[in-house]
Design a protein around this motif. Structure first.
Motif, PDB file in Angstrom:
ATOM      1  N   VAL A  50       0.841  -1.199   0.000  1.00 51.93           N
ATOM      2  CA  VAL A  50       0.000   0.000   0.000  1.00 51.93           C
ATOM      3  C   VAL A  50       0.876   1.249   0.000  1.00 51.93           C
ATOM      4  CG1 VAL A  50      -1.695   1.312   1.317  1.00 51.93           C
ATOM      5  CG2 VAL A  50      -1.957  -1.149   1.090  1.00 51.93           C
ATOM      6  N   ALA A  51       1.978   1.202   0.760  1.00 48.10           N
ATOM      7  CA  ALA A  51       2.885   2.354   0.786  1.00 48.10           C
ATOM      8  C   ALA A  51       3.443   2.625  -0.612  1.00 48.10           C
ATOM      9  CB  ALA A  51       4.025   2.098   1.765  1.00 48.10           C
ATOM     10  N   THR A  52       3.764   1.549  -1.340  1.00 49.06           N
ATOM     11  CA  THR A  52       4.250   1.716  -2.718  1.00 49.06           C
ATOM     12  C   THR A  52       3.169   2.313  -3.608  1.00 49.06           C
ATOM     13  OG1 THR A  52       5.739  -0.183  -2.468  1.00 49.06           O
ATOM     14  CG2 THR A  52       5.198   0.498  -4.712  1.00 49.06           C
ATOM     15  N   THR A  53       1.936   1.832  -3.439  1.00 46.68           N
ATOM     16  CA  THR A  53       0.813   2.356  -4.237  1.00 46.68           C
ATOM     17  C   THR A  53       0.581   3.831  -3.935  1.00 46.68           C
ATOM     18  OG1 THR A  53      -0.226   0.167  -4.167  1.00 46.68           O
ATOM     19  CG2 THR A  53      -1.611   2.015  -4.812  1.00 46.68           C
ATOM     20  N   ILE A  54       0.654   4.181  -2.662  1.00 47.10           N
ATOM     21  CA  ILE A  54       0.481   5.589  -2.285  1.00 47.10           C
ATOM     22  C   ILE A  54       1.609   6.434  -2.869  1.00 47.10           C
ATOM     23  CG2 ILE A  54       0.475   7.193  -0.336  1.00 47.10           C
ATOM     24  CD1 ILE A  54      -0.900   5.017   1.306  1.00 47.10           C
ATOM     25  N   GLY A  55       2.831   5.886  -2.830  1.00 45.62           N
ATOM     26  CA  GLY A  55       3.962   6.611  -3.406  1.00 45.62           C
ATOM     27  C   GLY A  55       3.765   6.876  -4.885  1.00 45.62           C
ATOM     28  N   ASN A  56       3.289   5.856  -5.605  1.00 44.10           N
ATOM     29  CA  ASN A  56       3.021   6.036  -7.040  1.00 44.10           C
ATOM     30  C   ASN A  56       1.943   7.089  -7.278  1.00 44.10           C
ATOM     31  OD1 ASN A  56       4.894   4.067  -7.677  1.00 44.10           O
ATOM     32  ND2 ASN A  56       3.376   2.413  -7.683  1.00 44.10           N
ATOM     33  N   LEU A  57       0.910   7.092  -6.433  1.00 43.10           N
ATOM     34  CA  LEU A  57      -0.156   8.084  -6.563  1.00 43.10           C
ATOM     35  C   LEU A  57       0.388   9.486  -6.332  1.00 43.10           C
ATOM     36  CD1 LEU A  57      -3.095   9.004  -6.808  1.00 43.10           C
ATOM     37  CD2 LEU A  57      -3.397   8.422  -4.372  1.00 43.10           C
ATOM     38  N   ARG A  58       1.239   9.627  -5.331  1.00 47.85           N
ATOM     39  CA  ARG A  58       1.795  10.961  -5.053  1.00 47.85           C
ATOM     40  C   ARG A  58       2.666  11.443  -6.222  1.00 47.85           C
ATOM     41  NH1 ARG A  58      -1.926  10.704  -2.458  1.00 47.85           N
ATOM     42  NH2 ARG A  58      -2.089  10.421  -0.194  1.00 47.85           N
ATOM     43  N   MET A  59       3.378  10.512  -6.887  1.00 48.34           N
ATOM     44  CA  MET A  59       4.165  10.889  -8.058  1.00 48.34           C
ATOM     45  C   MET A  59       3.264  11.365  -9.188  1.00 48.34           C
ATOM     46  SD  MET A  59       7.096   7.916  -8.143  1.00 48.34           S
ATOM     47  CE  MET A  59       7.695   8.489  -9.741  1.00 48.34           C
ATOM     48  N   LEU A  60       2.143  10.639  -9.397  1.00 48.92           N
ATOM     49  CA  LEU A  60       1.188  11.053 -10.420  1.00 48.92           C
ATOM     50  C   LEU A  60       0.614  12.429 -10.110  1.00 48.92           C
ATOM     51  CD1 LEU A  60      -0.809   7.747 -11.076  1.00 48.92           C
ATOM     52  CD2 LEU A  60       0.731   8.912 -12.678  1.00 48.92           C
ATOM     53  N   GLU A  61       0.295  12.657  -8.831  1.00 48.85           N
ATOM     54  CA  GLU A  61      -0.252  13.953  -8.423  1.00 48.85           C
ATOM     55  C   GLU A  61       0.776  15.063  -8.625  1.00 48.85           C
ATOM     56  OE1 GLU A  61      -3.410  12.508  -4.955  1.00 48.85           O
ATOM     57  OE2 GLU A  61      -1.352  13.067  -4.418  1.00 48.85           O
ATOM     58  N   ALA A  62       2.052  14.739  -8.321  1.00 46.81           N
ATOM     59  CA  ALA A  62       3.099  15.747  -8.516  1.00 46.81           C
ATOM     60  C   ALA A  62       3.275  16.076  -9.996  1.00 46.81           C
ATOM     61  CB  ALA A  62       4.417  15.241  -7.921  1.00 46.81           C
ATOM     62  N   ASP A  63       3.251  15.022 -10.835  1.00 43.91           N
ATOM     63  CA  ASP A  63       3.369  15.258 -12.286  1.00 43.91           C
ATOM     64  C   ASP A  63       2.183  16.069 -12.800  1.00 43.91           C
ATOM     65  OD1 ASP A  63       5.718  13.843 -12.301  1.00 43.91           O
ATOM     66  OD2 ASP A  63       4.796  11.965 -12.993  1.00 43.91           O
ATOM     67  N   HIS A  64       1.006  15.760 -12.310  1.00 48.29           N
ATOM     68  CA  HIS A  64      -0.194  16.490 -12.727  1.00 48.29           C
ATOM     69  C   HIS A  64      -0.095  17.963 -12.320  1.00 48.29           C
ATOM     70  CE1 HIS A  64      -4.372  17.976 -12.142  1.00 48.29           C
ATOM     71  NE2 HIS A  64      -4.573  17.352 -13.294  1.00 48.29           N
ATOM     72  N   LYS A  65       0.408  18.189 -11.126  1.00 47.47           N
ATOM     73  CA  LYS A  65       0.567  19.571 -10.655  1.00 47.47           C
ATOM     74  C   LYS A  65       1.562  20.321 -11.533  1.00 47.47           C
ATOM     75  CE  LYS A  65       1.839  22.267  -6.587  1.00 47.47           C
ATOM     76  NZ  LYS A  65       2.336  22.228  -5.179  1.00 47.47           N
ATOM     77  N   GLU A  66       2.637  19.645 -11.896  1.00 47.86           N
ATOM     78  CA  GLU A  66       3.626  20.280 -12.773  1.00 47.86           C
ATOM     79  C   GLU A  66       3.018  20.613 -14.133  1.00 47.86           C
ATOM     80  OE1 GLU A  66       7.097  17.912 -13.140  1.00 47.86           O
ATOM     81  OE2 GLU A  66       7.703  18.135 -11.034  1.00 47.86           O
ATOM     82  N   ASP A  67       2.201  19.694 -14.660  1.00 47.67           N
ATOM     83  CA  ASP A  67       1.563  19.945 -15.956  1.00 47.67           C
ATOM     84  C   ASP A  67       0.608  21.133 -15.874  1.00 47.67           C
ATOM     85  OD1 ASP A  67       2.881  17.893 -17.255  1.00 47.67           O
ATOM     86  OD2 ASP A  67       1.340  16.407 -16.766  1.00 47.67           O
ATOM     87  N   VAL A  68      -0.153  21.204 -14.786  1.00 47.91           N
ATOM     88  CA  VAL A  68      -1.089  22.313 -14.620  1.00 47.91           C
ATOM     89  C   VAL A  68      -0.323  23.631 -14.499  1.00 47.91           C
ATOM     90  CG1 VAL A  68      -2.802  23.344 -13.071  1.00 47.91           C
ATOM     91  CG2 VAL A  68      -2.894  20.903 -13.590  1.00 47.91           C
ATOM     92  N   GLU A  69       0.748  23.611 -13.699  1.00 47.64           N
ATOM     93  CA  GLU A  69       1.541  24.835 -13.542  1.00 47.64           C
ATOM     94  C   GLU A  69       2.235  25.211 -14.849  1.00 47.64           C
ATOM     95  OE1 GLU A  69       4.135  23.899 -10.327  1.00 47.64           O
ATOM     96  OE2 GLU A  69       2.630  24.290  -8.764  1.00 47.64           O
ATOM     97  N   ALA A  70       2.712  24.175 -15.575  1.00 42.22           N
ATOM     98  CA  ALA A  70       3.365  24.450 -16.859  1.00 42.22           C
ATOM     99  C   ALA A  70       2.381  25.040 -17.855  1.00 42.22           C
ATOM    100  CB  ALA A  70       3.977  23.168 -17.419  1.00 42.22           C
ATOM    101  N   ALA A  71       1.149  24.524 -17.853  1.00 44.93           N
ATOM    102  CA  ALA A  71       0.133  25.054 -18.771  1.00 44.93           C
ATOM    103  C   ALA A  71      -0.156  26.511 -18.457  1.00 44.93           C
ATOM    104  CB  ALA A  71      -1.144  24.223 -18.660  1.00 44.93           C
ATOM    105  N   ALA A  72      -0.229  26.830 -17.176  1.00 48.80           N
ATOM    106  CA  ALA A  72      -0.476  28.223 -16.795  1.00 48.80           C
ATOM    107  C   ALA A  72       0.703  29.105 -17.175  1.00 48.80           C
ATOM    108  CB  ALA A  72      -0.732  28.303 -15.289  1.00 48.80           C
ATOM    109  N   GLU A  73       1.919  28.560 -16.977  1.00 47.40           N
ATOM    110  CA  GLU A  73       3.105  29.340 -17.299  1.00 47.40           C
ATOM    111  C   GLU A  73       3.215  29.590 -18.799  1.00 47.40           C
ATOM    112  OE1 GLU A  73       7.990  29.023 -16.775  1.00 47.40           O
ATOM    113  OE2 GLU A  73       6.646  27.598 -15.737  1.00 47.40           O
TER     114      GLU A  73
END
Length: 239
Positions: A50-73
């Motif tokens: 579960v810790a690994t699954t949560i880690g993968n989810l947090r990576m996806l969320e971080a990538d998504h945040k970067e994409d959203v910020e990049a789109a705004a930039e």
């Protein structure tokens, strides 16, 4: 280990019917000990997965945040380039204006790509979030089940010890039951009674022998008296 495999195992273990398992066990205490060991090991394994699954989810969320910020930039850069082009065109610098318009187009293309990547990741993030929530709930249920198992095991051991103590006491009472003709006390009492009876018999036998001796002595006295009287008769005839 896949998410579905992890989720399936956690759900299955969390829903395990402990009472049914105990009813089928030849030795419930050993069964509970083994279940506790298995549950503890499975919880540890599930926690790591579960810790690994949560880690993968947090990576996806971080990538998504970067994409959203990049789109705004990139959107901000496209807007700045477009305004610069409008200003240059107003000043009559058409060539320079076209250059900045082209930069605005490039920025808009990057913005669109970032927005697309962010949008594509959103369903995966939502699904992963749902899986993580279920896994967390499953782990909580497993831990509650482990607590239940431990409590049942302690209760069973206590009841077994109490029953064993009661049976030991009953066996001890039965072994000293004086009303039981097969008990050691009853046999010893019979032996004492036989010894007492033999002593009485010997006393009676001794008494009988003594009476016979006295009777023989009386017979001897009678015989002597008869002999004396006979001698007296004979002496009177001679005179």
């Amino acid at each position: 280990m896949s998410k579905q495999t992890i989720l399936g195992r956690v759900t299955q273990l969390a829903k395990a019917n402990i009472n049914a398992l105990l009813d089928q066990a030849e030795d419930p205490q050993k069964m509970l000990d083994q279940l506790i060991r298995d549950y503890s090991n499975n919880i540890t394994e599930a926690e790591q997965a579960v810790a690994t699954t949560i880690g993968n989810l947090r990576m996806l969320e971080a990538d998504h945040k970067e994409d959203v910020e990049a789109a705004a930039e990139w959107g901000a850069k496209a807007l700045a380039a477009s305004r610069k082009a409008d200003g240059l065109r107003a000043e009559g610098s058409t060539a320079d204006a076209d250059t900045f318009d082209n930069l605005a187009k490039v920025a808009l293309g990057r913005q669109l790509r970032s927005e697309k990547e962010a949008k594509t990741a959103e369903p995966t993030i939502a699904a992963q979030t749902e899986v993580v929530d279920k896994l967390k709930s499953g782990l909580d249920a497993m831990k509650e089940k482990l607590t239940e198992l431990t409590a049942k095991r302690d209760e069973l051991v206590a009841r077994a010890k109490t029953a064993q103590a009661q049976n030991t006491m009953l066996d001890a009472v039965k072994s000293i039951d004086v009303m039981d003709p097969t008990s050691d006390i009853a046999r010893f009492e019979d032996k004492v009674r036989r010894e007492e009876a033999r002593a009485l018999g010997r006393q009676e036998l001794a008494a009988s022998s003594l009476d016979a001796q006295f009777e023989a002595l009386d017979d001897l006295d009678k015989t002597s008296e008869v002999e004396a009287r006979l001698a007296a008769l004979k002496s009177r005839k001679a005179a």
